[in-house]
Motif scaffolding. Structure first.
Motif, PDB file in Angstrom:
ATOM      1  N   ARG A   1       0.853  -1.199   0.000  1.00 53.17           N
ATOM      2  CA  ARG A   1       0.000   0.000   0.000  1.00 53.17           C
ATOM      3  C   ARG A   1       0.885   1.244   0.000  1.00 53.17           C
TER       4      ARG A   1
ATOM      5  N   TRP B   1      -6.152  11.038  -7.076  1.00 56.47           N
ATOM      6  CA  TRP B   1      -5.795   9.667  -6.701  1.00 56.47           C
ATOM      7  C   TRP B   1      -5.650   9.604  -5.186  1.00 56.47           C
TER       8      TRP B   1
ATOM      9  N   VAL C   1      -3.559   3.651  -3.549  1.00 56.07           N
ATOM     10  CA  VAL C   1      -2.715   2.902  -4.481  1.00 56.07           C
ATOM     11  C   VAL C   1      -2.229   1.638  -3.796  1.00 56.07           C
ATOM     12  N   ASP C   2      -2.634   0.490  -4.316  1.00 61.24           N
ATOM     13  CA  ASP C   2      -2.107  -0.814  -3.912  1.00 61.24           C
ATOM     14  C   ASP C   2      -1.380  -1.429  -5.104  1.00 61.24           C
ATOM     15  N   GLN C   3      -0.185  -1.985  -4.863  1.00 59.14           N
ATOM     16  CA  GLN C   3       0.550  -2.678  -5.911  1.00 59.14           C
ATOM     17  C   GLN C   3       0.840  -4.096  -5.416  1.00 59.14           C
TER      18      GLN C   3
ATOM     19  N   ALA D   1      -1.990  -3.455 -10.143  1.00 59.57           N
ATOM     20  CA  ALA D   1      -2.234  -2.359  -9.206  1.00 59.57           C
ATOM     21  C   ALA D   1      -3.733  -2.096  -9.128  1.00 59.57           C
TER      22      ALA D   1
ATOM     23  N   LEU E   1      -6.277   1.045  -7.817  1.00 60.04           N
ATOM     24  CA  LEU E   1      -6.196   2.458  -7.484  1.00 60.04           C
ATOM     25  C   LEU E   1      -7.599   3.030  -7.331  1.00 60.04           C
TER      26      LEU E   1
ATOM     27  N   GLY F   1      -3.509   8.919 -15.597  1.00 63.18           N
ATOM     28  CA  GLY F   1      -2.906   7.671 -15.174  1.00 63.18           C
ATOM     29  C   GLY F   1      -2.320   7.028 -16.420  1.00 63.18           C
TER      30      GLY F   1
ATOM     31  N   LEU G   1       5.062   5.237  -9.790  1.00 60.38           N
ATOM     32  CA  LEU G   1       5.106   3.947  -9.103  1.00 60.38           C
ATOM     33  C   LEU G   1       5.900   2.962  -9.944  1.00 60.38           C
TER      34      LEU G   1
ATOM     35  N   LEU H   1       0.977   8.698 -12.169  1.00 64.85           N
ATOM     36  CA  LEU H   1      -0.308   9.157 -11.645  1.00 64.85           C
ATOM     37  C   LEU H   1      -0.207  10.646 -11.374  1.00 64.85           C
TER      38      LEU H   1
END
Length: 321
Positions: free
Chosen positions: A43, A56, A59-61, A137, A139, A192, A216, A257
């Motif tokens: 996160r 935004w 954001v999780d990757q 990801a 978002l 994005g 990212l 982003l």
């Protein structure tokens, strides 16, 4: 995508009063959190110091994860209000179901865009027959006040425009970049983009000076405006930039982003984006009593229960802690 934290904190975001007046290069490292039964994510946003980048707000990757002998992503039905979710994959598939009747498998380099608006519920899971690798990801985009009570909707776009230069390919996922626009619906000025850099390449990507940005790293390491960005980390860049220098010694994949600094202050708690404690409390009550969010059909499992609200009122305070 759901925030599965059983003790979610109140995330107070937005407002122009805390936009930095000096150049900023802020490298952020994600914290690892569980997502569903077998997936763990990094996160990046909201973080300890920064809550938003333009609109935004989350954001999780994740990945690349070997799920050949595992179920992969399994996120039960859960609610959202006041935001858009963006599903973006580099590998694997996610089966999306929602309460407006959508049933769609989203694959790598396809845009899955869900507008929660006034209220929606959805689930996300790896299909029963899925690819061995899951990498992507998830978002969220906060909706401005004029659009946050819109009707819920889902979009799936497989043909996204690109901006190219020697050694660089930028796929415009959402919003606009260098005069090229994504077909996805947006409600505030933002961008994005998925960036692919060939090893040994140096490039300069055009930017909007009124936007703030974050980059990212999805795979490989790259120098972004002179800062090394490794996989699972994200570099924040403030407004006032007209171009972004990029360099990679080996192949690298990034996400850009950005957007105009979000003018409104918001409260983000669990899976809801609102403006007051009372709104969040009402959304939670509606979800727990089965009111307003519709039904997700076809998912094999129970919906998520909402966590308990904190003992103090949720208050919007600004874009950074």
């Amino acid at each position: 995508m759901s925030d599965l934290d059983l003790r979610p904190t109140a995330r107070t975001c937005g407002g122009l009063g805390e936009v930095a007046a000096e150049p900023v290069r802020e490298l952020m490292t994600g914290r690892t959190v569980p997502l569903g039964e077998s997936t763990r994510v990094r996160r990046l946003l909201p973080g300890l110091g920064r809550r938003m980048v333009g609109a935004w707000c989350f954001v999780d990757q994740y990945g690349p994860d070997d799920i050949a002998d595992r179920p992969g992503m399994q996120v039960p039905p859960h609610p959202h209000t006041g935001l858009q979710t963006v599903s973006w994959l580099h590998g694997g598939e996610v089966l999306h179901r929602d309460s407006v009747g959508s049933l769609q498998t989203v694959r790598a380099y396809e845009l899955g865009l869900m507008t929660a608006g006034r209220a929606i519920s959805h689930s996300e899971e790896s299909p029963r027959d899925h690819s061995p690798i899951l990498h992507g990801a998830q978002l969220w985009v906060a909706l401005p006040d004029a659009h946050r009570h819109t009707e819920p909707a889902f979009e799936h776009h497989t043909d996204l425009p690109q901006v190219t230069s020697p050694g660089l390919r930028a796929t415009v996922v959402l919003g606009g970049l260098d005069g090229t626009r994504s077909p996805g619906t947006v409600h505030s000025p933002l961008v994005g983009a998925d960036l692919s850099l060939v090893g040994g390449a140096s490039a300069r990507l055009p930017l909007e000076p009124d936007f703030e940005y974050a980059v990212l790293s999805m795979a490989g390491a790259a120098d972004v405006d002179g800062v090394r960005v490794e996989p699972g980390s994200m570099l924040y860049l403030d407004c006032g930039r007209r171009e972004l220098p990029l360099r990679a010694d080996s192949d690298a994949e990034l996400m850009l982003l950005g957007g105009e600094p979000f003018e409104e202050k918001i409260v983000m708690w669990w899976n809801f984006v609102g403006r007051t404690h009372e709104e969040i409390d009402r959304a939670r009550t509606d979800w727990m009593t089965g009111s307003g969010f519709g039904q997700v059909t076809g998912y094999d499992g129970d919906p998520l229960r909402a966590p308990e609200l904190p003992p103090v009122p949720l208050k919007p305070r600004g874009r950074v802690r």
